[in-house]
Design a protein around this motif. Sequence first.
Motif, short mmCIF file in Angstrom:
data_model
loop_
_atom_site.label_atom_id
_atom_site.label_comp_id
_atom_site.label_asym_id
_atom_site.label_seq_id
_atom_site.Cartn_x
_atom_site.Cartn_y
_atom_site.Cartn_z
N PRO A 440 4.73 -39.71 -24.76
CA PRO A 440 3.44 -39.96 -24.06
C PRO A 440 3.51 -41.14 -23.09
O PRO A 440 2.85 -41.13 -22.05
N SER A 441 4.31 -42.16 -23.42
CA SER A 441 4.37 -43.33 -22.54
C SER A 441 4.97 -42.96 -21.18
O SER A 441 4.57 -43.51 -20.14
N LEU A 442 5.92 -42.01 -21.14
CA LEU A 442 6.51 -41.60 -19.86
C LEU A 442 5.50 -40.80 -19.05
O LEU A 442 5.47 -40.89 -17.82
N MET A 443 4.68 -40.03 -19.73
CA MET A 443 3.63 -39.30 -19.02
C MET A 443 2.65 -40.30 -18.39
O MET A 443 2.14 -40.06 -17.29
N ARG A 444 2.36 -41.42 -19.09
CA ARG A 444 1.49 -42.45 -18.51
C ARG A 444 2.12 -43.03 -17.25
O ARG A 444 1.43 -43.27 -16.25
N LEU A 445 3.45 -43.26 -17.28
CA LEU A 445 4.15 -43.82 -16.12
C LEU A 445 4.10 -42.83 -14.94
O LEU A 445 3.89 -43.25 -13.79
N ALA A 446 4.26 -41.54 -15.22
CA ALA A 446 4.20 -40.53 -14.16
C ALA A 446 2.80 -40.49 -13.55
O ALA A 446 2.64 -40.39 -12.32
N ARG A 447 1.79 -40.60 -14.40
CA ARG A 447 0.40 -40.60 -13.91
C ARG A 447 0.13 -41.84 -13.06
O ARG A 447 -0.53 -41.76 -12.02
N TYR A 448 0.70 -42.99 -13.46
CA TYR A 448 0.52 -44.23 -12.70
C TYR A 448 1.14 -44.07 -11.30
O TYR A 448 0.54 -44.50 -10.29
N ASP A 449 2.33 -43.45 -11.22
CA ASP A 449 2.97 -43.24 -9.92
C ASP A 449 2.09 -42.37 -9.01
O ASP A 449 1.95 -42.65 -7.81
N ARG A 450 1.51 -41.31 -9.57
CA ARG A 450 0.69 -40.41 -8.77
C ARG A 450 -0.55 -41.13 -8.25
O ARG A 450 -0.97 -40.95 -7.10
N GLU A 451 -1.15 -41.97 -9.07
CA GLU A 451 -2.40 -42.65 -8.69
C GLU A 451 -2.17 -43.81 -7.75
O GLU A 451 -3.04 -44.13 -6.93
N HIS A 452 -1.00 -44.47 -7.82
CA HIS A 452 -0.77 -45.67 -7.04
C HIS A 452 0.31 -45.52 -5.96
O HIS A 452 0.60 -46.46 -5.23
N GLY A 453 0.91 -44.34 -5.88
CA GLY A 453 1.93 -44.11 -4.86
C GLY A 453 3.19 -44.92 -5.08
O GLY A 453 3.90 -45.25 -4.10
N THR A 454 3.48 -45.26 -6.32
CA THR A 454 4.68 -46.06 -6.63
C THR A 454 5.85 -45.14 -7.01
O THR A 454 5.71 -43.92 -7.10
N GLU A 455 7.00 -45.75 -7.25
CA GLU A 455 8.21 -44.99 -7.61
C GLU A 455 8.83 -45.55 -8.89
O GLU A 455 10.04 -45.68 -9.03
N LEU A 456 7.96 -45.85 -9.85
CA LEU A 456 8.43 -46.44 -11.10
C LEU A 456 9.22 -45.44 -11.95
O LEU A 456 10.12 -45.83 -12.70
N MET A 457 8.89 -44.15 -11.85
CA MET A 457 9.65 -43.13 -12.59
C MET A 457 11.11 -43.12 -12.14
O MET A 457 12.03 -43.06 -12.96
N ARG A 492 7.42 -51.94 -18.29
CA ARG A 492 7.28 -52.27 -19.71
C ARG A 492 5.81 -52.37 -20.11
O ARG A 492 5.41 -51.95 -21.21
N GLU A 493 5.00 -52.91 -19.21
CA GLU A 493 3.57 -53.01 -19.49
C GLU A 493 2.94 -51.63 -19.65
O GLU A 493 2.15 -51.40 -20.57
N ILE A 494 3.31 -50.72 -18.75
CA ILE A 494 2.71 -49.38 -18.78
C ILE A 494 3.21 -48.59 -19.99
O ILE A 494 2.45 -47.89 -20.67
N LEU A 495 4.53 -48.71 -20.28
CA LEU A 495 5.10 -47.96 -21.40
C LEU A 495 4.67 -48.52 -22.75
O LEU A 495 4.59 -47.79 -23.75
N GLY A 496 4.47 -49.81 -22.78
CA GLY A 496 4.13 -50.44 -24.06
C GLY A 496 5.35 -50.70 -24.92
O GLY A 496 5.24 -50.79 -26.15
N CYS A 497 6.54 -50.79 -24.29
CA CYS A 497 7.77 -51.12 -25.04
C CYS A 497 8.68 -51.93 -24.11
O CYS A 497 8.52 -51.91 -22.88
N ASP A 498 9.64 -52.65 -24.72
CA ASP A 498 10.47 -53.55 -23.90
C ASP A 498 11.80 -52.93 -23.46
O ASP A 498 12.64 -53.60 -22.86
N LEU A 499 12.02 -51.65 -23.79
CA LEU A 499 13.21 -50.89 -23.38
C LEU A 499 14.50 -51.38 -24.03
O LEU A 499 15.58 -50.91 -23.67
N SER A 500 14.42 -52.28 -24.98
CA SER A 500 15.64 -52.79 -25.61
C SER A 500 16.02 -51.97 -26.84
O SER A 500 17.13 -52.10 -27.35
N SER A 501 15.12 -51.14 -27.30
CA SER A 501 15.38 -50.35 -28.50
C SER A 501 16.16 -49.09 -28.14
O SER A 501 15.82 -48.37 -27.19
#
Length: 537
Positions: A440-457, A492-501
């Motif tokens: 679900p966190s990756l779906m949030r990141l994809a939605r953020y890109d669509r709404e803000h025109g970013t390339e975080l994915m 990391r803020e959008i995903l809610g994890c620090d990516l170190s796991s």
Amino acid sequence: MELKELLKRLPEGSVALRKLRDPEVNIDNICFLTATTRCIHSNVLYFSDDVHLPEAPVEEIFNLVLFGCQEVPKGLLESASCNVILLRLEFNPFSCYNDLQGFFLEDIQVTDIVRRMLTAHFTNNGLQYLIEEASRALGNPIVVVDSAYHYVARHVEGRLNPQNPIDRVLEQEFHYESILEDGVAFIEHERISERCAQSSTPIVVYNEVLGANTMVTPSVVHGVTIAHTMMIERDHPFGEVDVECMARLGRFVAQEMQKTNLYVASRGQMDSYFLTSLLNDEQPSHAVTARRLSVLDFRPLPELYLAVFDPNHADVAPHDLDSIAMQLTGCLTNSIYATYERALVVLFSREKGTGLGDYTEELLRKVADVNDLSVGVSNAFEDLTHIQSHYEQARAAISAGRLVSVFLEDGQVYHYCDYAYVQMLDLTNKQYNLLNFVHPSLMRLARYDREHGTELMDTLFIYLQNACNTQRSARMLSLHKNTLLYRLGRIREILGCDLSSGEDQFMLQLSYRVLFYLDLFKSRLNISRKDFRAEED
């Protein structure tokens, strides 16, 4: 080199007396005796006048060319350990020395080149590799032509120059993988095959089509000439070394061609029929398979791979697949092939733990690129009765590779071990909605890109692909490292994890694969697998 062979190179009529106690002694060096010579070696041929001879008797073998005197001292004549040659007074000893030294050095050069060819022969990398090594060692282009005037192996060092008449002809012939009409007419008019058969050494003939000398030697198996190996005088003039080495090369070529099933038509048809029937048999028997292998006299090495060469276009004829098989000559040692389901199928066999090898992998990529093919390679296996499942692996690798190539270019050669997960998604997709497996966190990141025109994915994907290496990721994304770090903080803020796991990274990578599979996400970057190999930062 044996002493008796070396002495054959002394000028005719130069020897006044010859007394050889051991003519087969091996000579490794030639030198003049001087006042400073302290020790006599049995593997050295010494030149000396009677002034510099050793005072004490020599107990070991003493090899001597004596000059500047009328007769050999009695002690040397009676010695049981002395090989002595007396030169006539009118012959210059320095000239004789130079003749022997030149021949001696030439023999060393022949030995080095033959050793290099022998090493290539025993690597089991095939005929093409042998010809490449021989051509580099001898310094001129070398080609091998079968009885139908087709090139079965060839090598020219460097790029062909269209301004050079030799290169211009070679470029045309290499394009068609065959000697062209003018060349065939010349060969037949000059009776090259007959002259080679009648000569005990390679023949040299001026090739009017190439405008250069060619040295030709036959490759004979059981009394039948199956090919001719030709060297072209392009980069340096021929010499005695070339004659000796080409004679050896002709024999190596014959041995290589016996190992490769392509060259004997009836044998090739039997191998092809065996492989095809094995692929069609849903439950092949161990006993029957072993018996048929014995009849074919085919002894595969312990590690097997199945490769499928599938054209990316529909209009492919059987003779096109045969042509592709010919291009694979260099890696078909201990292997068989067949045309099956409109594709070329090759069963490679290799020594345990060696894999296909870099040479074969590179040749597969070249052939795939030149002929617009997709090549699927199965995992390694040992039991031929398991061939059907590994054929399915190779086919699955092609399907997966074509799908995944939208975000990861693999040079059209796809190994099943790299794409097995796509087959897993295929199977899962038949029963479940794959979107359920997207985090679900990756779906949030994809939605953020669509709404803000970013390339975080894209940023996160490249970062994960580079094993979370920020420097390599920034370079691939063409970003300043600080900019990348800022983006990662936002991710990391959008995903809610620090990516170190490791668990988080695995779920995100799996989620990306599902989105690629469903064609719901495409990276904006055109990247290849080699871009993600570790490198110094």
